[in-house]
Design a protein around this motif. Sequence first.
Motif, short mmCIF file in Angstrom:
data_model
loop_
_atom_site.label_atom_id
_atom_site.label_comp_id
_atom_site.label_asym_id
_atom_site.label_seq_id
_atom_site.Cartn_x
_atom_site.Cartn_y
_atom_site.Cartn_z
N ASP A 14 0.67 -1.42 -0.24
CA ASP A 14 -0.09 -0.21 0.22
C ASP A 14 0.38 1.03 -0.29
N LEU A 15 1.56 1.82 1.37
CA LEU A 15 2.63 3.27 1.13
C LEU A 15 3.38 2.76 0.06
N GLY A 35 -5.20 5.83 3.43
CA GLY A 35 -4.06 5.41 3.55
C GLY A 35 -2.37 5.40 4.44
N LEU A 36 -2.59 6.50 5.09
CA LEU A 36 -1.15 6.64 5.51
C LEU A 36 -2.28 6.20 7.22
N LEU A 83 0.22 12.41 -1.06
CA LEU A 83 0.17 11.73 -0.85
C LEU A 83 -1.24 11.61 0.20
N ALA A 116 3.93 9.58 -5.84
CA ALA A 116 4.02 11.29 -5.39
C ALA A 116 5.28 11.92 -5.50
N ALA A 155 -4.83 10.14 -1.26
CA ALA A 155 -4.91 8.69 -0.79
C ALA A 155 -5.82 8.65 0.73
N ARG A 187 -3.03 14.78 7.33
CA ARG A 187 -3.87 13.14 7.85
C ARG A 187 -3.67 12.89 9.22
N LEU A 244 1.99 4.33 -3.52
CA LEU A 244 1.17 5.28 -3.43
C LEU A 244 3.10 7.01 -3.44
N LEU A 245 3.74 6.08 -2.58
CA LEU A 245 5.79 6.57 -3.03
C LEU A 245 5.77 6.63 -4.37
#
Length: 140
Positions: A66-67, A86-87, A80, A74, A83, A131, A70-71
């Motif tokens: 997942d992470l 997602g964090l 980010l 981004a 998402a 976040r 995303l990275l």
Amino acid sequence: MGRPRGFDEEAVIREAVAMFARRAYDGLSVDDLVTGLGVHRNSLYKTFGSKRGLYLTALRTYLRDDLEPLLSGATDAEALLAAGDGLDLLLLAAAEQAPLDAEVGALVAGALARIDEVLGPEGTDRLLGLRLRARIKMEE
């Protein structure tokens, strides 16, 4: 010879990621996990060893599946943040378990260093702060 596993391990791990991202490690009992994951307590312990074993498996899976994706795409904190939740597992792991569990701390430190590579330390701080604020607003 033991009985074949009666559940999809990958699906259970994915659901555990979601559960830990919503309620954190200490917010979930083994009973919550058994009910939410739809597995028998004995199966959970046989497969993952413990609640902590499931948590570590879920955290590693989240960081990898997942992470990291995303990275990869981004370039800034706002990208980010798009998402959404997602964090959240990283955020909760950093706040709750990393100070108490060296293995979780090392995984979180590695993830934060990876975010620093993409955003720089100030960008990482901004991202996690934004976040956290968004998560607090969701819970109001």
